[in-house]
Design an enzyme around this catalytic site. Structure first.
Site, mmCIF file in Angstrom:
data_model
loop_
_atom_site.group_PDB
_atom_site.id
_atom_site.type_symbol
_atom_site.label_atom_id
_atom_site.label_comp_id
_atom_site.label_asym_id
_atom_site.label_seq_id
_atom_site.Cartn_x
_atom_site.Cartn_y
_atom_site.Cartn_z
ATOM 1 C CE LYS A 165 0.787 4.769 4.803
ATOM 2 N NZ LYS A 165 1.798 5.675 4.261
ATOM 3 C CG PHE A 192 -1.836 2.885 -2.467
ATOM 4 C CD1 PHE A 192 -1.290 3.466 -3.592
ATOM 5 C CD2 PHE A 192 -1.174 3.030 -1.255
ATOM 6 C CE1 PHE A 192 -0.096 4.185 -3.519
ATOM 7 C CE2 PHE A 192 0.007 3.750 -1.170
ATOM 8 C CZ PHE A 192 0.551 4.332 -2.302
ATOM 9 C CG ASP A 211 -1.098 -3.329 2.805
ATOM 10 O OD1 ASP A 211 -0.834 -2.734 3.867
ATOM 11 O OD2 ASP A 211 -0.725 -2.915 1.692
#
Length: 408
Positions: free
Chosen positions: A261, A147, A232
């Site tokens: 984030k 993801f 990531d």
């Protein structure tokens, strides 16, 4: 926190969303109005312990005073110039973020997906300019069950049909191999490979943690093959797993790290691509950009986030409380939990399917004053703010035990 007042109830507000909001999310039926630390309140004043922390965007809790103060201070001075001009906050932010991550250069962006897209463009440009891959032939190897976001390019290499179905045609140039399989990865890499792009821990897939040595193996394989290792760390990074970056559990330094984030402290969207000078140095004016990327408000908040992490206190806290989380979940195996994976303050918990879906368990936890969210099937994800106390964490685990016992 004092109880909020609102002219409409939670039920009324949820119903009001139905005709005007696109239905791209299926949130739990709780309407948050205020928050502080690890706690949130709904419009009626009911309190909930936040065990999701905005999918790691709230690593430092809601409204951390140092981050709020940095935002307030910058709001009184300057919020946006675009990158048409310099601003007085960006250089300091980039210097400190590069130092924190052990890299040389920073490309500031806004969202996690934007950081991933930027990383893809960067890897391809490097492949053509430095590695000598023929034009338009560069490939990037990724892992199944990944993801990395939801743009059309990113879902092109997703293996989640819910994310892909109905959004083609898809972007070519990606090869998908099983996660945690070095042999499959090696077989997929060839002279056209620009990069291997992986999550050091797969969050959306259920906090999938690779075998010891996998990340070091990826680093060695990419070094031998002459391609980039792009990690990531948008969910796993910035203290979540007990280190600043999850790759540090194996003392690995990728060529490029993608951050987001928590970098915005739960206040503004902030993301970044950080990496070696030889890689980020391939970008030249006009080849990539972002109106809001690196804006003064984002840089001020991002710098305050880096300051919190520079002491190492949050990383140590995540590691220490991670043991409480791990031990608590281990005690529930065979008592409604069939398995779990955890690292630091991050866990994927597989509930016995006979007791319900992950969504159903999350709804029951909500009624107990605990906010968590399902991922797939009967798996729920736990990622509390790093500011949570041991007592609060123990209380959340007790609520999970209660919910599972009630349905056993």
């Amino acid at each position: 926190m004092t109880a909020p007042t609102h002219p409409r109830t939670s039920d009324e507000l949820i119903r009001a969303e139905e005709p005007v909001l696109a239905h791209n999310y299926h949130p739990l039926p709780v309407v948050v109005a205020r928050a502080e630390g690890a706690w949130v309140e709904d419009v009626e004043g009911r309190r909930y312990l936040d065990m999701l922390a905005g999918y790691s965007a709230l690593n430092f809790g809601h409204r951390h005073p140092a981050l709020v103060e940095a935002a307030h201070r910058q709001l009184d001075r300057l919020t946006l110039t675009s990158r048409a001009f310099h601003n007085d906050r960006l250089a300091g932010f980039a210097e400190r973020l590069a130092a924190l991550t052990g890299q040389d250069m920073v490309l500031p962006m806004n969202t996690g997906a934007e950081a991933v897209e930027s990383g893809i463009k960067l890897a391809r440009k490097w492949a053509y300019d430095v590695k000598g891959v023929p034009a338009d032939r560069a490939t990037i190897v990724v892992a199944a069950d990944n993801f990395h976001g939801r743009t059309t390019t990113i879902v092109s290499f997703s293996t989640d049909e819910t994310a892909r179905s109905g959004f083609g045609p898809f972007t070519p140039g990606f090869r998908v191999v099983p996660y945690n399989d070095l042999a499959a990865l090696e077989a997929a890499v060839d002279e056209t490979t620009a990069a291997v792009l992986i999550e050091p821990i797969q969050g959306e897939a259920g906090v999938n943690i690779p075998d010891d040595g996998y990340l070091a193996g990826v680093r060695e394989l990419t070094r031998r093959a002459g391609c980039l290792f792009v990690a990531d760390e948008i969910q796993s990074g910035l203290g979540r797993t007990g280190h600043t970056l999850a790759v540090q559990h194996e003392d690995v330094v990728p060529d490029v790290v993608l951050l987001g984030k928590a970098l915005g402290g739960g206040i503004v969207p902030v993301s970044a691509v950080v990496g070696r000078r030889e890689v980020l140095g391939v970008l030249h004016p006009g080849e990539h950009g972002s109106t809001f990327g690196g804006n003064p408000l984002a840089a001020a908040v991002g710098t305050a986030v880096v300051e919190l992490l520079e002491t190492g206190a949050f990383q140590r806290r995540a590691a220490e409380l991670g043991e409480v989380l791990r031990d608590g979940l281990a005690a529930l195996v065979g008592r409604g939990v069939v398995g779990f994976r955890s690292r630091g303050l991050w866990a994927g918990v597989d509930v016995d399917p006979a007791l319900g879906t992950g969504r159903a368990v999350s709804e029951r936890l909500m009624r107990e004053g605990i906010l968590a969210k399902d991922t797939h099937g009967s798996t729920i994800r736990l990622a509390p703010p790093l500011t949570i106390t041991a007592d609060e964490l123990t209380s959340a685990l007790a609520s999970l035990e209660k919910v599972l016992a009630a349905d056993a």
